[in-house]
Design a protein around this motif. Sequence first.
Motif, short mmCIF file in Angstrom:
data_model
loop_
_atom_site.label_atom_id
_atom_site.label_comp_id
_atom_site.label_asym_id
_atom_site.label_seq_id
_atom_site.Cartn_x
_atom_site.Cartn_y
_atom_site.Cartn_z
N ARG A 132 0.83 -1.28 0.08
CA ARG A 132 -0.13 -0.07 0.06
C ARG A 132 0.81 1.13 0.02
O ARG A 132 0.56 2.22 -0.66
N ALA A 133 1.96 1.27 0.58
CA ALA A 133 2.97 2.31 0.82
C ALA A 133 3.54 2.76 -0.79
O ALA A 133 3.63 3.60 -1.04
N ARG A 134 3.87 1.48 -1.42
CA ARG A 134 4.16 1.47 -2.70
C ARG A 134 3.22 2.20 -3.69
O ARG A 134 3.56 3.14 -4.49
N VAL A 135 2.19 1.70 -3.75
CA VAL A 135 1.00 2.20 -4.50
C VAL A 135 0.71 3.56 -4.24
O VAL A 135 0.69 4.36 -5.30
N LEU A 136 0.65 4.08 -3.07
CA LEU A 136 0.57 5.49 -2.84
C LEU A 136 1.67 6.34 -3.21
O LEU A 136 1.36 7.39 -3.94
N TYR A 137 3.01 5.72 -2.86
CA TYR A 137 3.87 6.77 -3.24
C TYR A 137 4.25 6.85 -4.62
O TYR A 137 4.40 7.86 -5.26
N TYR A 138 4.35 5.60 -5.18
CA TYR A 138 4.74 5.58 -6.65
C TYR A 138 3.70 6.10 -7.63
O TYR A 138 3.97 6.79 -8.56
N MET A 139 2.48 5.88 -7.32
CA MET A 139 1.33 6.72 -7.86
C MET A 139 1.57 8.21 -8.07
O MET A 139 1.49 8.68 -9.12
N GLN A 140 2.07 8.56 -6.86
CA GLN A 140 2.15 10.20 -6.88
C GLN A 140 3.36 10.63 -7.66
O GLN A 140 3.53 11.56 -8.31
N ILE A 141 4.59 9.93 -7.60
CA ILE A 141 5.92 10.20 -8.31
C ILE A 141 5.22 9.98 -9.76
O ILE A 141 5.84 10.85 -10.53
N GLY A 142 4.68 9.12 -10.21
CA GLY A 142 4.30 8.82 -11.67
C GLY A 142 3.38 9.92 -12.04
O GLY A 142 3.49 10.33 -13.15
N TYR A 143 2.52 10.44 -11.12
CA TYR A 143 1.57 11.86 -11.37
C TYR A 143 2.66 12.83 -11.99
O TYR A 143 2.31 13.45 -12.82
N TYR A 144 3.62 13.22 -11.25
CA TYR A 144 4.54 14.04 -11.49
C TYR A 144 5.28 13.85 -12.85
O TYR A 144 5.55 14.88 -13.48
N VAL A 145 5.72 12.65 -13.03
CA VAL A 145 6.84 12.48 -13.96
C VAL A 145 5.72 12.37 -15.42
O VAL A 145 6.30 13.12 -16.23
N LEU A 146 4.62 11.92 -15.29
CA LEU A 146 3.69 12.36 -16.43
C LEU A 146 3.33 13.65 -16.81
O LEU A 146 2.90 13.92 -17.80
N ASP A 147 3.50 14.53 -15.75
CA ASP A 147 3.44 16.13 -15.58
C ASP A 147 1.81 16.18 -16.13
O ASP A 147 1.53 17.03 -17.13
N LEU A 148 0.85 15.61 -15.30
CA LEU A 148 -0.52 15.86 -15.65
C LEU A 148 -0.70 17.21 -15.10
O LEU A 148 -0.23 17.64 -14.29
N LYS A 149 -1.65 17.74 -16.01
CA LYS A 149 -2.09 19.23 -15.48
C LYS A 149 -3.43 19.35 -14.97
O LYS A 149 -4.02 20.28 -15.04
N GLU A 150 -3.74 18.28 -14.16
CA GLU A 150 -5.05 18.55 -13.69
C GLU A 150 -4.89 19.47 -12.38
O GLU A 150 -4.15 19.28 -11.39
N PRO A 151 -6.02 20.37 -12.21
CA PRO A 151 -5.97 21.30 -11.23
C PRO A 151 -6.24 20.55 -9.85
O PRO A 151 -6.94 19.44 -9.77
N VAL A 152 -5.64 21.10 -8.65
CA VAL A 152 -5.85 20.58 -7.45
C VAL A 152 -7.31 20.15 -7.16
O VAL A 152 -7.83 19.00 -6.67
#
Length: 212
Positions: free
Chosen positions: A158-178
């Motif tokens: 679960r820690a991996r899923v939470l953390y890696y998802m977020q890092i991937g979110y940044y790497v993909l440079d998604l422009k979704e507003p908060v």
Amino acid sequence: MTMTSLRDEQTPGNIKVTRRDWIDLALRTLISDGIGSVRVLTLGQKLGVSRSSFYWYFNSRQDLLDHLLAHWHDTNTTAIIERARRPSETIIMGVMNVFECWADERLFDPRLDFAIREWARRSDDVRRMIDKADDDRLTAIRDMYRRHGYDDEDAFIRARVLYYMQIGYYVLDLKEPVEARVSHLAAYLRSFTGLEPSEADVAHFMRFIAAR
């Protein structure tokens, strides 16, 4: 920025900038142009001062680079670890504590994290620092899950899923507003905890967003 020094004040004479000015510009340059552009002469020209100003505050370029790495650690890594370790009545509250880092760039600057990761491609020393930071962040999140009764493997994954998802979110440079992202808050919490968040849980985090 929380760096202190006996030389934080302006230097005497005609030198017009402070140690923090050098560090702030170096950070902006690292983020926008990469580590190869963090050069004493170039920074001095942008600040409008001579190299002597730099050497009043720093022993060498490497000394400045070490300050950039320390700043990255003291902000991005420390924020995640501190929030993962915060006491929380439920795992949902614990996960929302960590979510604060993703929702407020004053706590976690994704552009800086990405710049450090790019730097690590050119430096084995920085690669080791990145690897340790990732491990420390994951360990803190894993331990948060364990405190709330998840077994070792479940907490680790679960820690991996939470953390890696977020890092991937940044790497993909998604422009979704908060605001758009937090509209899915309840679903994210269900995904990361396996539990159903209450309306009070969602309202708690929305107050944090509103107060940023």
